[in-house]
Enzyme design. Sequence first.
Site, mmCIF file in Angstrom:
data_model
loop_
_atom_site.group_PDB
_atom_site.id
_atom_site.type_symbol
_atom_site.label_atom_id
_atom_site.label_comp_id
_atom_site.label_asym_id
_atom_site.label_seq_id
_atom_site.Cartn_x
_atom_site.Cartn_y
_atom_site.Cartn_z
ATOM 1 N N SER A 1 0.817 -1.453 -0.237
ATOM 2 C CA SER A 1 -0.552 -0.164 0.090
ATOM 3 C C SER A 1 1.476 0.981 0.145
ATOM 4 O O SER A 1 1.561 1.078 0.294
ATOM 5 C CB SER A 1 -0.761 0.231 1.214
ATOM 6 N N TYR B 1 -1.152 0.190 10.820
ATOM 7 C CA TYR B 1 -1.488 -1.422 9.708
ATOM 8 C C TYR B 1 -0.128 -0.717 8.614
ATOM 9 O O TYR B 1 0.404 -2.117 7.833
ATOM 10 C CB TYR B 1 -3.061 -0.904 8.980
ATOM 11 N N LYS C 1 2.744 -2.953 6.579
ATOM 12 C CA LYS C 1 2.947 -3.352 5.452
ATOM 13 C C LYS C 1 4.279 -3.060 5.363
ATOM 14 O O LYS C 1 4.696 -4.293 4.722
ATOM 15 C CB LYS C 1 2.110 -2.305 4.597
ATOM 16 N N TYR D 1 -0.317 -0.203 -3.695
ATOM 17 C CA TYR D 1 -2.108 -0.015 -4.955
ATOM 18 C C TYR D 1 -2.497 1.783 -3.445
ATOM 19 O O TYR D 1 -1.550 2.191 -2.740
ATOM 20 C CB TYR D 1 -3.046 -0.526 -3.280
ATOM 21 N N ASN E 1 -5.689 4.249 -4.176
ATOM 22 C CA ASN E 1 -6.502 4.158 -3.344
ATOM 23 C C ASN E 1 -7.726 3.306 -4.866
ATOM 24 O O ASN E 1 -8.414 3.655 -5.561
ATOM 25 C CB ASN E 1 -7.762 5.146 -3.586
ATOM 26 N N ARG F 1 -6.631 12.341 -3.896
ATOM 27 C CA ARG F 1 -6.216 11.188 -3.900
ATOM 28 C C ARG F 1 -6.506 10.517 -5.053
ATOM 29 O O ARG F 1 -6.597 10.430 -6.040
ATOM 30 C CB ARG F 1 -7.103 9.825 -2.569
ATOM 31 N N GLY G 1 -4.628 12.234 10.464
ATOM 32 C CA GLY G 1 -3.983 10.798 9.988
ATOM 33 C C GLY G 1 -4.467 10.841 8.425
ATOM 34 O O GLY G 1 -3.432 10.624 7.786
HETATM 35 N N1 UFG Z 1 -13.626 11.059 2.381
HETATM 36 C C1 UFG Z 1 -14.564 11.752 2.834
HETATM 37 N N2 UFG Z 1 -15.403 11.147 3.640
HETATM 38 C C2 UFG Z 1 -15.350 9.495 4.065
HETATM 39 C C3 UFG Z 1 -14.449 8.901 3.644
HETATM 40 C C4 UFG Z 1 -13.463 9.945 3.382
HETATM 41 O O1 UFG Z 1 -14.173 13.466 3.033
HETATM 42 O O2 UFG Z 1 -16.244 9.263 4.482
HETATM 43 C C5 UFG Z 1 -12.301 11.556 2.091
HETATM 44 C C6 UFG Z 1 -10.727 11.176 3.063
HETATM 45 O O3 UFG Z 1 -10.074 12.369 3.489
HETATM 46 C C7 UFG Z 1 -9.663 11.189 1.671
HETATM 47 C C8 UFG Z 1 -10.701 11.102 1.062
HETATM 48 O O4 UFG Z 1 -11.575 10.915 1.507
HETATM 49 O O5 UFG Z 1 -9.078 12.514 2.030
HETATM 50 C C9 UFG Z 1 -10.038 9.130 0.973
HETATM 51 O O6 UFG Z 1 -9.988 8.181 2.005
HETATM 52 P P1 UFG Z 1 -9.923 7.233 2.541
HETATM 53 O O7 UFG Z 1 -10.510 6.823 3.901
HETATM 54 O O8 UFG Z 1 -10.922 6.566 1.210
HETATM 55 O O9 UFG Z 1 -8.738 6.436 1.528
HETATM 56 P P2 UFG Z 1 -7.514 7.535 2.594
HETATM 57 O O10 UFG Z 1 -6.554 7.691 1.164
HETATM 58 O O11 UFG Z 1 -7.579 7.729 3.441
HETATM 59 O O12 UFG Z 1 -6.600 5.551 2.875
HETATM 60 C C10 UFG Z 1 -6.336 4.986 1.621
HETATM 61 C C11 UFG Z 1 -6.477 3.829 2.055
HETATM 62 C C12 UFG Z 1 -5.554 3.242 3.035
HETATM 63 C C13 UFG Z 1 -3.812 3.352 2.613
HETATM 64 C C14 UFG Z 1 -3.758 5.269 2.205
HETATM 65 C C15 UFG Z 1 -3.051 5.330 2.341
HETATM 66 O O13 UFG Z 1 -7.532 3.151 2.629
HETATM 67 O O14 UFG Z 1 -5.668 1.662 2.991
HETATM 68 O O15 UFG Z 1 -4.964 5.661 1.489
HETATM 69 O O16 UFG Z 1 -2.537 4.106 1.101
HETATM 70 F F1 UFG Z 1 -3.353 3.118 3.842
#
Ligand code: UFG
Length: 299
Positions: free
Chosen positions: A84, A109, A113, A137, A139, A191, A254
């Site tokens: 990841s 997590y 990894k 990966y 997203n 993202r 985070g």
């Molecule tokens: N977001 C919202 N509302 C939500 C969910 C997400 O605004 O209900 C936003 C987050 O703040 C972020 C974006 O949408 O800006 C993407 O959030 P995700 O939780 O879908 O994904 P992340 O980038 O936070 O996390 C992903 C994977 C993790 C991994 C991380 C870094 O889910 O497993 O990418 O690679 F660790």
Amino acid sequence: DRIGQAAGRPAPRVVEADIRDRTAIHDLMERSQFDAVMHFAGLKSVSDSVSRPAEYFDVNVGGLVTVIQAMKSNGVRKLVFSSSATVYDLGAGQGAIREDAPFGPNNPYGQSKLMAEQVLQAQEAAAPDWSVGILRYFNPAGAHPSGLIGECPADPPDNLLPYIAQVAAGQRQYLGIFGDDWDTPDGTGVRDYVHITDLARGHLASLDALERDGHGHVVNLGTGRGLSVQDVRRAYEHACGREIPFRILPRRPGDVASCYCDTQRARDVLGFEARQDVDAICASSWKWVRHLYPEVSPS
Ligand code: UFG
């Protein structure tokens, strides 16, 4: 069964076992002739990993060690591993992330990894006939375009796409957006959303490269393009023909402003380029959601 249906082939054989169950994994590899292993079995929620760190190390690192040992005793030497972008220090900068960017996972997590990658690299160094493809990966999103295979997230989903999907399906009232004051074009987080069918192609390309090159690789899998939360929300509205209401909430601990990948190495080493865009991601997700919640009327 649905994998078979989607692929137009007999359904694959499935053996259900805990990845930490040494006997089961050894027996499985002993009974069948494996050419290679693709290892996906892991836990993947950032928030969950903060409250249950031991389980994350047990499954994501301990489970991998079990797989490696079973491979060793059965003469299997090629492995494609699901890693990841979370292994990187995502707070460090805003540009496209290359594979040689500094590490710095900030949750158990991500740490699990990174440790798993280190275990694999040590194994590869110790046994030159091994080759390992480590795929980081960005997203992963979307569903199989047939609408037959998709994700059933824990309730409520942590990730953006399944959350939006539940709003579209009427399971939730609105999308909470975690901050609109980030240093990004529209203030919401950016993202790199990569369609799961592109990811699947990346795994096949990784396996081909292991066979061809006889040595391993570490490669980012993403599109190289960053999209904001609002971009994705609007794309989903377009796909489902419904409004996706939203509210701006405080930032999520985070989170970072922006995270997308540099795709050069994936092109050079795997000949990989993502083909699907956010519209394909949202359309496939919506098709799957209507399968998951049959009571949702077609729009
Ligand atoms: N977001 C919202 N509302 C939500 C969910 C997400 O605004 O209900 C936003 C987050 O703040 C972020 C974006 O949408 O800006 C993407 O959030 P995700 O939780 O879908 O994904 P992340 O980038 O936070 O996390 C992903 C994977 C993790 C991994 C991380 C870094 O889910 O497993 O990418 O690679 F660790």
